[in-house]
Design an enzyme around this catalytic site. Structure first.
Site, PDB file in Angstrom:
ATOM      1  N   LYS A  40       5.959  96.390  33.462  1.00 49.80           N
ATOM      2  CA  LYS A  40       6.955  97.353  32.985  1.00 49.80           C
ATOM      3  C   LYS A  40       8.153  96.588  32.444  1.00 49.80           C
ATOM      4  O   LYS A  40       8.772  95.784  33.156  1.00 49.80           O
ATOM      5  CB  LYS A  40       7.424  98.231  34.139  1.00 49.80           C
ATOM      6  CG  LYS A  40       6.650  99.511  34.270  1.00 49.80           C
ATOM      7  CD  LYS A  40       7.208 100.283  35.424  1.00 49.80           C
ATOM      8  CE  LYS A  40       7.184 101.749  35.179  1.00 49.80           C
ATOM      9  NZ  LYS A  40       7.701 102.495  36.330  1.00 49.80           N
TER      10      LYS A  40
HETATM   11  C1  E4P Z   1       7.763 105.847  35.869  1.00 48.43           C
HETATM   12  O1  E4P Z   1       7.066 104.888  35.598  1.00 48.43           O
HETATM   13  C2  E4P Z   1       8.857 105.817  36.863  1.00 48.43           C
HETATM   14  O2  E4P Z   1       8.443 105.057  37.963  1.00 48.43           O
HETATM   15  C3  E4P Z   1       9.193 107.172  37.414  1.00 48.43           C
HETATM   16  O3  E4P Z   1       8.427 108.185  36.801  1.00 48.43           O
HETATM   17  C4  E4P Z   1      10.639 107.456  37.516  1.00 48.43           C
HETATM   18  O4  E4P Z   1      10.799 108.753  38.046  1.00 48.43           O
HETATM   19  P1  E4P Z   1      12.188 109.281  38.645  1.00 48.43           P
HETATM   20  O5  E4P Z   1      13.077 109.642  37.492  1.00 48.43           O
HETATM   21  O6  E4P Z   1      11.801 110.471  39.455  1.00 48.43           O
HETATM   22  O7  E4P Z   1      12.754 108.160  39.463  1.00 48.43           O
END
Ligand code: E4P
Length: 216
Positions: free
Chosen positions: A84
């Site tokens: 990521k």
């Molecule tokens: C995606 O890859 C993220 O880990 C995640 O969806 C973030 O979600 P949040 O906004 O609920 O923290």
């Protein structure tokens, strides 16, 4: 639309993997910190358990650092680990370098169609528009997913859209309608998706009526 789980909790991941619907996992430092486990142990076990891509976040502020981290993560299993990369100039540099090395990337913290275009141009494997965080500040998060899918199809990019930051089952339905390739869904939302009150009452009625059928 494929379903990923947005979790670093191995119990949740194993459970959903046993349902036969799981195509991958996304994690982030917040989710890993909730497990109380060392990062490498946590990710290594997830990679072992899950068939599809497992996203793990790079945290270096510069491209060189992100590329170094990505290479280290890819050692676990380069066919399964997607690194990521937070959206930004350094992130784009890292994504284009990693694309040339064949290391999968998931460009994260994406909130606009321009960011989707740039990530796709740089060669991202996945791009993750965050729906819930946009909804939280009164923007239509799903609009970014719709735009992302449309522009990727129109320009014939190979990048796949992951609808991320999903907060409730209706987000998943809307992500499907938008044509997202993948939705990454928290465990509690996946459990809610399974259930319907009419299913529950229907099962009970059939069970009760089955008892009334003469046995011979
Ligand atoms: C995606 O890859 C993220 O880990 C995640 O969806 C973030 O979600 P949040 O906004 O609920 O923290």
């Amino acid at each position: 639309m494929k379903i990923f789980i947005d979790s670093a909790d191995i119990k949740e991941i194993r459970d959903v993997a046993s349902w036969g619907i799981l195509a991958g996992v996304t994690t982030n430092p917040t989710l890993v910190s909730k497990t109380g486990r060392p990062l490498r142990d946590c990710i290594a076990e997830i990679v072992e358990v899950v068939e599809g891509p497992v996203s793990v976040e790079a945290i270096s502020p510069d491209a060189d650092g992100m590329v170094k981290e990505a290479r280290e993560w890819a050692e676990l299993d380069r066919n399964k680990v997607a690194v990521k990369i937070p959206m930004g100039v350094e992130g784009l540099k890292a994504v284009s370098r990693l694309a040339k090395e064949g290391i999968m990337t998931n460009v994260t913290l994406v909130f606009s169609p321009n960011q989707v275009l740039l990530a796709s141009r740089a060669g991202a494997t996945f791009v993750s528009p965050f729906i819930g965080r946009l909804d939280d500040i009164s923007h239509d998060g799903m609009e970014v997913v719709r735009d992302a899918v449309a522009l990727i199809e129109y320009y014939d990019f190979s990048t796949q859209v992951i609808a991320a930051s999903i907060r409730h089952p209706l987000h998943v339905v809307e992500a499907m309608r938008a044509g997202a390739h993948i939705a990454t869904v928290p465990y509690d939302v996946l459990v809610k998706m399974v259930r319907h009150p009419l299913t529950d009452t229907g099962i009970k009625k059939f069970y009760d009526d089955y008892q009334k059928i003469p046995k011979k």
